[in-house]
Design a protein around this motif. Structure first.
Motif, PDB file in Angstrom:
ATOM      1  N   PHE A 120       0.827  -1.211   0.000  1.00  0.00           N
ATOM      2  CA  PHE A 120       0.000   0.000   0.000  1.00  0.00           C
ATOM      3  C   PHE A 120       0.865   1.265   0.000  1.00  0.00           C
ATOM      4  O   PHE A 120       0.345   2.360  -0.214  1.00  0.00           O
ATOM      5  CB  PHE A 120      -0.894   0.041   1.253  1.00  0.00           C
ATOM      6  CG  PHE A 120      -1.970  -1.020   1.259  1.00  0.00           C
ATOM      7  CD1 PHE A 120      -3.175  -0.799   0.603  1.00  0.00           C
ATOM      8  CD2 PHE A 120      -1.787  -2.229   1.912  1.00  0.00           C
ATOM      9  CE1 PHE A 120      -4.172  -1.768   0.614  1.00  0.00           C
ATOM     10  CE2 PHE A 120      -2.777  -3.203   1.918  1.00  0.00           C
ATOM     11  CZ  PHE A 120      -3.969  -2.973   1.267  1.00  0.00           C
ATOM     12  N   SER A 169     -11.182  -5.256  -8.514  1.00  0.00           N
ATOM     13  CA  SER A 169     -10.137  -5.127  -7.477  1.00  0.00           C
ATOM     14  C   SER A 169      -8.851  -4.632  -8.099  1.00  0.00           C
ATOM     15  O   SER A 169      -8.167  -3.762  -7.546  1.00  0.00           O
ATOM     16  CB  SER A 169      -9.833  -6.466  -6.807  1.00  0.00           C
ATOM     17  OG  SER A 169     -10.970  -6.970  -6.247  1.00  0.00           O
ATOM     18  N   GLU A 170      -8.509  -5.188  -9.251  1.00  0.00           N
ATOM     19  CA  GLU A 170      -7.269  -4.781  -9.920  1.00  0.00           C
ATOM     20  C   GLU A 170      -7.335  -3.289 -10.280  1.00  0.00           C
ATOM     21  O   GLU A 170      -6.391  -2.540 -10.029  1.00  0.00           O
ATOM     22  CB  GLU A 170      -7.048  -5.638 -11.165  1.00  0.00           C
ATOM     23  CG  GLU A 170      -5.695  -5.403 -11.790  1.00  0.00           C
ATOM     24  CD  GLU A 170      -5.483  -6.220 -13.050  1.00  0.00           C
ATOM     25  OE1 GLU A 170      -6.436  -6.872 -13.514  1.00  0.00           O
ATOM     26  OE2 GLU A 170      -4.360  -6.201 -13.567  1.00  0.00           O
ATOM     27  N   PHE A 173      -7.008  -1.227  -7.087  1.00  0.00           N
ATOM     28  CA  PHE A 173      -5.639  -1.178  -6.573  1.00  0.00           C
ATOM     29  C   PHE A 173      -4.737  -0.330  -7.475  1.00  0.00           C
ATOM     30  O   PHE A 173      -3.917   0.442  -6.989  1.00  0.00           O
ATOM     31  CB  PHE A 173      -5.071  -2.589  -6.415  1.00  0.00           C
ATOM     32  CG  PHE A 173      -5.576  -3.293  -5.182  1.00  0.00           C
ATOM     33  CD1 PHE A 173      -5.494  -2.688  -3.931  1.00  0.00           C
ATOM     34  CD2 PHE A 173      -6.132  -4.565  -5.249  1.00  0.00           C
ATOM     35  CE1 PHE A 173      -5.952  -3.324  -2.781  1.00  0.00           C
ATOM     36  CE2 PHE A 173      -6.597  -5.207  -4.112  1.00  0.00           C
ATOM     37  CZ  PHE A 173      -6.505  -4.586  -2.873  1.00  0.00           C
ATOM     38  N   PHE A 178      -1.335   0.831  -5.573  1.00  0.00           N
ATOM     39  CA  PHE A 178      -0.947  -0.346  -4.797  1.00  0.00           C
ATOM     40  C   PHE A 178       0.071  -1.140  -5.625  1.00  0.00           C
ATOM     41  O   PHE A 178      -0.067  -1.248  -6.844  1.00  0.00           O
ATOM     42  CB  PHE A 178      -2.222  -1.172  -4.569  1.00  0.00           C
ATOM     43  CG  PHE A 178      -2.067  -2.442  -3.819  1.00  0.00           C
ATOM     44  CD1 PHE A 178      -2.243  -2.480  -2.435  1.00  0.00           C
ATOM     45  CD2 PHE A 178      -1.794  -3.630  -4.477  1.00  0.00           C
ATOM     46  CE1 PHE A 178      -2.136  -3.666  -1.742  1.00  0.00           C
ATOM     47  CE2 PHE A 178      -1.692  -4.820  -3.792  1.00  0.00           C
ATOM     48  CZ  PHE A 178      -1.863  -4.838  -2.416  1.00  0.00           C
ATOM     49  N   LEU A 180       1.039  -4.082  -7.190  1.00  0.00           N
ATOM     50  CA  LEU A 180       0.280  -5.314  -7.486  1.00  0.00           C
ATOM     51  C   LEU A 180       1.136  -6.574  -7.475  1.00  0.00           C
ATOM     52  O   LEU A 180       0.630  -7.667  -7.226  1.00  0.00           O
ATOM     53  CB  LEU A 180      -0.384  -5.179  -8.860  1.00  0.00           C
ATOM     54  CG  LEU A 180      -1.512  -4.166  -8.933  1.00  0.00           C
ATOM     55  CD1 LEU A 180      -1.690  -3.649 -10.342  1.00  0.00           C
ATOM     56  CD2 LEU A 180      -2.807  -4.760  -8.435  1.00  0.00           C
TER      57      LEU A 180
END
Ligand SMILES: C[S@@+](CC[C@H](N)C(=O)[O-])C[C@H]1O[C@@H](n2cnc3c(N)ncnc32)[C@H](O)[C@@H]1O
Length: 266
Positions: A120, A169-170, A173, A178, A180
């Protein structure tokens, strides 16, 4: 709390994190005991969340050992310290602290552990350096995180809303920067950090019970405000109803694949 952590904290996210802990902890605990966790150690946990792993670590290292569990959310620290107190565990010190401020601890540890925190945050390499700076020479770092969020997942019988969940979600993020693929990077990252005897494995839990499957709906409900930046209200309601139907169906799904990596500080 840092603005960089985009998920909910405290009571709002407690149920989801506790279900995830039930899904992932057996393999995490196997990995830690295979990779040097021993009675009497001093252990640092970064980003302890709801405290489930901190309580387990405290029992593993026994009365002569000590866990310092940090999280930069006071709501998480409240939940986790109450959990330890209710279990009668008194060899954990819970501290509200940012993982980038570990130097203020003025302590050196035998073992450092963390899961789902560093992706994060920006500049993961320097965060690992921070953690290593409080690890004794010969001490062990064990970190665990998702690998290639958005790939490698499945449902059977194939359930479109599950594929949609992974896609959303991808997007979510990526939008929030984020990291990945931190899990994929861990082996080489540990090498660059100078760690030796690097051990690595993967864990992909398969969701089969309604409770396990509910993490998709609960996560999407907790992140409603963020998801409404990606879809309109009507579409969001359809999506949540689809996730509820998946929970009640007999379909199974492979959830996030995690990479676990341990290494020794030379
Ligand atoms: C996804 S949760 C994972 C919790 C726990 N490690 C687990 O596996 O259940 C991430 C946790 O990291 C904490 N966190 C986020 N940014 C942090 C930071 N900069 N320093 C310390 N903790 C942080 C959050 O408050 C949250 O409790």
């Amino acid at each position: 709390m840092s603005q960089e952590y985009i998920l909910a904290v405290g009571e709002t996210d407690r149920q989801r994190l506790e279900i995830l802990n039930r899904m992932y902890n057996p393999i995490t605990q196997y990995f830690l005991t295979q990779n040097g966790l021993k009675q009497g150690m001093t252990v640092l946990e970064v980003g302890c969340g709801t405290g489930d792993m901190a309580c387990w670590l405290a029992n593993q290292i026994g009365k002569k050992g000590k866990v310092v569990a940090i999280d930069n959310s006071s709501a998480q620290i409240k939940l986790s310290s109450e959990k330890a107190k209710n279990k009668g565990i008194n060899n954990i010190e819970f501290l509200c602290l940012d993982v980038r401020d570990l130097a203020t601890l003025n302590q050196q540890f035998d073992f450092a552990y963390g899961r789902w925190v560093i992706s994060f945050l920006p500049d993961q390499h320097s965060i690992f350096q921070n953690i290593l700076s409080v690890l004794k020479s010969g001490g062990i770092l064990s970190y665990e995180t998702a690998s290639n969020v958005g790939e490698g997942y499945f449902s059977y019988p194939a359930t479109p809303v599950v594929a949609e969940w992974f896609k959303i979600s991808e997007q979510f993020f990526k939008k929030n920067k984020f990291c990945l693929d931190l899990g994929n990077q861990l082996f080489h990252l540990y090498g660059k950090l100078g760690l030796s005897n690097i051990q690595i494995m993967a864990n992909q839990p398969i969701m089969k019970t309604p409770e396990e499957k509910s993490v998709m709906r609960i996560g999407s409900t907790n992140a409603k405000d963020q998801l409404l930046k990606l879809m309109d209200e009507k579409n969001y309601q359809r999506y949540i109803q689809g996730l509820e139907a998946f929970e009640q169906s007999d379909a199974i799904a492979g959830f996030y694949r995690n990479i676990l990596a341990a290494g020794v500080k030379v």
